[in-house]
Each structure stands twice: as C-alpha cells, then as structure tokens.
Design an enzyme around this catalytic site. Structure first.
Site, mmCIF file in Angstrom:
data_model
loop_
_atom_site.group_PDB
_atom_site.id
_atom_site.type_symbol
_atom_site.label_atom_id
_atom_site.label_comp_id
_atom_site.label_asym_id
_atom_site.label_seq_id
_atom_site.Cartn_x
_atom_site.Cartn_y
_atom_site.Cartn_z
ATOM 1 N N GLU A 266 4.829 0.411 -3.483
ATOM 2 C CA GLU A 266 4.944 0.923 -2.117
ATOM 3 C C GLU A 266 6.316 0.501 -1.605
ATOM 4 O O GLU A 266 6.513 -0.630 -1.157
ATOM 5 C CB GLU A 266 3.830 0.342 -1.228
ATOM 6 C CG GLU A 266 2.418 0.680 -1.686
ATOM 7 C CD GLU A 266 2.034 2.133 -1.459
ATOM 8 O OE1 GLU A 266 2.852 2.886 -0.894
ATOM 9 O OE2 GLU A 266 0.923 2.514 -1.860
ATOM 10 N N CYS A 300 6.737 0.494 6.964
ATOM 11 C CA CYS A 300 7.122 1.453 5.910
ATOM 12 C C CYS A 300 7.048 2.874 6.451
ATOM 13 O O CYS A 300 7.793 3.754 6.019
ATOM 14 C CB CYS A 300 6.187 1.339 4.706
ATOM 15 S SG CYS A 300 5.941 -0.333 4.126
#
Length: 510
Positions: A266, A300
């Site tokens: 990720e 993110c």
C-alpha cells in the site's frame, strides 16, 4: 530529560510508561538503543522506547514458529471468538487508545477515535469471516472423482505499518491474518511506537486469557535498516504487508520476491476528485474539504488534485478559498480543532520545499502556503492553481497541498485523473448515469478505489482496500482480501476402484 508524560494521565491506563520495552516476543524486552516518542503538537518528548535488536527479532520469529501450529489447529470459529474478544478489549479502552493515536500521530481526536473504531470493526468482520472461509467443489471429467479447493494458513505474516494510520492498518491486516490461522509479527513506524506497544498489550492480554501462546502476535520497534531488513528477508515470514512510500515499497518488493515470498503493498496515492458540470457542488465542497485537510493531508487517500468543470470552476474556487479561512488548526486533542500538525519536522521541510517547487513550475498560491510559527510542526492548508501536467503534480507531496485544475469534457477529466503514476483513490461528482458508469468501467478511473458523489478518503472496511500502478499491489481488509493470507490447494479425490487419466490419456501396461 523534560518529558511531557505526566500531562497525559490516560497513558498509564493503557500500559504506557515513561520508559517502555519495544519488543514483544511472548514476553517484553528491549535491548536496543532508546528512542524518544515525540509529540508533533509541541515537539516535546512524551516517553522513551527501548528498541528491539535483530537478535530479539529472531526470538520473535522463533517463538511465532513454535506457536503457529497451536493457532492454525485452533478451529476458525474459535479463532474468530478470540478476535471478537480483542475487539471488545479495544472497545473498553477506546477513549484512551484514541487519545494516544492523536497524541502520537497528530491527527484530530475524532480521527484518532475513528482509527480505534476501525480496528474494532475489522475484528467484528473477522468474527463473521471465521465461519465463511469457504473453498469450492468442481465437477471432474473422470467418473467417481471430485475436485476440491481448500485454503490453508500461510504460517507467519509480517505487517509493516506507517505513521499516518498507526493502529487501523495493523488492524486490517492482523484481524484477517489471524482469523485465517496465521501468526502475525508487527513492525510499526518508529515515530508512533507508543501506539504499537499499547495495542500489542491489549492483544497479549486476550491471548493469555484464552490459553493461546502470546507469541501468536509479536511486535518489534526498531530501525528499518537492521530489524526491518531482517524481517523482510526471513524465509519464515511468508507474506509481508507493507504500507509506506513507493520508493521503499519498491525495495520491499525486490527483497521479498527475491526469496519468492508474497507482498501486499500500500504505497503512494495522488488522488483526484472530479466535479462535473452537473455535480452537486454543496456535497462536493464538504467532501473535498475533509479529503484535503483531514489528517493534515497525510492520508494515503488524501485529495491532492481537484478537477472542476469550467462552468463550475470560478464558483468552486471562491467558495473553497473562503472555507479554508474557517478551518480551526491547533492541538489535535482539543475536539474543536479540525486540523492538527504535520507528523515531523521532515514533513514541514517537505511542505516548504514543495511550495518552492510549485512556484518555480508556475503554480499560484490561492490560500495558505506558509509554516505556522511556534512550537510543533504546523503548516497552513494550501490551495494551488497549477497546470495539470506540471512535474510536481505527478509526485505525491504528503502534506496538505491541494491542486485546483479546470477541465472541459468528461474524457479530459478522466485522462487527467489517469495521467499520474499512482492509482489509489478517485471520485466523481455527477448525476449523469452515463458518466457514472463510464467512470466505473474500463474507460474510466484506473484506480483501486473509484467513488461517486463522495470524497477520495474514508474507505469502509467491507471493501477491498488498495491501488494500482505505483500504489502497489494486493488488497487489504474486506471482500476476498483474506485469500492473500492463505495458500490454495487444488485437491483431486478418486473414490472409484479405477484409475482413469484426465484428457483421455492412456498408459496401459500389456
């Protein structure tokens, strides 16, 4: 040293002391150097952590190896029940744990509490999953034969998490990995080590109470260059789930895949929201404000690029600039503040360097753009007008800088959305069904998260979380993400007294 520990009485409630051990291998230790835990609000040291050494990492892995058969031979519904109890234990300490997340990371109190809730929710999800880890049965081309698909645990899963979600991302991985029958070793970000320690203590207590070896969940705080590298290279760790930058993620991928291990990566996001000519501007402004400013731009999934149809552009720009004037910035433990500090002094430098580059590449600052003087790592949330193809726009600055970009057609908006190297989150505000389905389909967004009429951030646990391109690979949390934490066996069973070969092959001895 002048510690601020005594100013936060909730720390003692969750087992945090002025000096803490940074290794849990089934018991607590810490033979490495001392690490200060710094409060991003004022730059003061909260407490100290004695880091783990590579030798202590080895103890963690050896103990996990010893515990893994006990855990994977525990029936999945029983594993689910123990994870349910972990969720209950987190619920009982939610307030203090949420305050710790906020104190250590710098996100707003509401977001800190939300992060604990996310861990709790994924424990509930794992409980349900514990009775649904299903295989398949396929018809065989051979008489009185059966084909089955069975899923078995991997063994040990390594989870390396980032500072921005110091608890929730571990929760996504740990709850799913554990219900699948794996042991978990956690290396959290060093700068949020107090969070790793506190959450590990909650899980330890539940495992011990249930007569499960506590080394089913181990934890290390330590330098990436020694402890992190050793964790990634170890053949006993079958899967590494890594959250962090694209550059480090590329290295993780090379190290782990070189030994034929598995990864979930990720990495960076460069997320866009598109407001079409028929988009609901009221809804969009509220969504974009949180997506751009929440966690001080350090998610993110933070909104980086706001693409606005030319017919709506001037109105959206004026209203956004006005809204930014009313964002309350300050101590994140004060629930009236919407934005806290950046996490470190290095992040402040990333902000100032980014502003300089933006100006050099023709960007125009509409709002913000300055460091806030005083203690702590505070900056102004910033809005910038800049060409969509400026080189800086292709990079991810992990700070609250929002690029405002006009477009004229649906096709142009999609092309701008897709032209960056990253592919995590995206959203479109439209009431046009044709545009919505195009956006969701192969001609639309190339991201892993594709939303309609909502912001880019705030993903729910029920869906699979992850991205494409330089955002990495794999998925965490919901849907069928659990399959990545298990190995698949295709099984053929013959219950006849004959031995036919598939594809009609004959092999008869005369």
């Amino acid at each position: 040293a002048d510690l601020s520990y005594d100013e936060f009485p909730f720390l003692a409630e969750i087992g945090i002391h002025k000096t803490n051990y940074g290794c849990f291998s089934g018991s607590w230790s810490g033979e490495g150097s001392e690490l200060p835990a710094i409060n991003p609000h004022d730059g003061r040291v909260i407490a100290h952590v004695k880091q783990a050494t590579p030798q202590e990492l080895e103890t963690c892995l050896a103990n996990a190896e010893s515990a893994k058969k006990v855990w994977w031979n525990t029936p999945a519904p029983r594993r689910g029940e123990i994870i349910r109890q972990i969720g209950e234990a987190l619920r009982a300490k939610k307030e203090a744990l949420g305050r710790l997340v906020t104190l250590a990371m710098g996100k707003s109190l509401s977001e800190g509490l939300g992060e604990v809730q996310e861990f709790i929710d994924v424990c509930d999800y794992a409980l349900g999953l514990s009775r649904q880890l299903d295989g398949k049965i396929f018809p065989s081309e051979r008489s009185k034969h059966m084909l089955l698909e069975i899923w078995n645990p991997l063994g040990i899963v390594g989870v390396i998490t980032a500072f921005n979600f110091p608890a929730a991302v571990f929760g996504w991985n740990a709850a799913i990995a554990l219900v699948c029958g794996n042991c978990v070793i956690w290396k959290g970000a060093s700068s949020t080590s107090l969070v790793s320690i506190a959450f590990t203590k909650v899980m330890e207590e539940v495992l011990v109470r249930n007569g499960i070896p506590p080394a089913v969940v181990t934890m290390v705080v330590g330098p990436g260059g020694s402890v992190g590298e050793a964790l990634m290279a170890d053949h006993r760790v079958k899967l590494i789930s890594f959250t962090g930058s694209t550059s480090i993620g590329r290295h993780v991928s090379q190290v782990v895949h070189n030994r034929f291990g598995r990864t979930i990566l990720e990495l960076g996001g460069n997320n866009a929201v598109i407001i079409m000519d028929d988009g609901n501007v009221e809804l969009a402004l509220r969504a974009c404000l949180f997506a751009a400013v929440g966690t001080a731009g350090q998610r993110c999934t933070t909104l980086r690029r706001l693409l606005v149809h030319t017919s709506q552009y001037d109105s959206v720009k004026a209203r956004l600039v006005e809204a930014y004037k009313h964002i309350k910035i300050g101590n994140p433990l004060d629930p009236t503040n919407l934005m806290g500090p950046l996490h470190t002094a290095a992040a402040v430098k990333e902000f100032t360097d980014g502003i300089s580059t933006i100006r050099a590449q023709g960007g125009h600052i509409l709002s913000g753009g300055n460091v806030i003087e005083g203690p702590g790592f505070y900056v102004e949330p910033t809005i910038v007008e800049i060409a969509h193809d400026a080189p800086i726009v292709k990079e991810e600055l992990f700070v609250p800088i929002l690029y405002l970009i006009p477009f004229s057609t649906f096709e142009e908006a999609v092309a701008i959305n897709n032209e960056v190297p990253q592919g995590l989150a995206s959203s479109m505000f439209t009431n046009n069904l044709k545009h919505m389905w195009e956006w969701l389909g192969p001609n639309g967004s190339d991201c892993g998260l594709v939303n309609v009429n909502m912001g880019s951030s705030g993903a729910e646990i029920g869906g699979a979380f992850g991205g494409e391109k330089e955002t990495g690979e794999g998925r965490e949390s919901g849907s069928d993400s659990w399959k990545q934490y298990m190995r698949r066996s295709s099984c053929a069973i013959n219950y006849s007294s004959e031995l036919p070969l598939s594809q009609g092959v004959k092999f008869d001895l005369s």
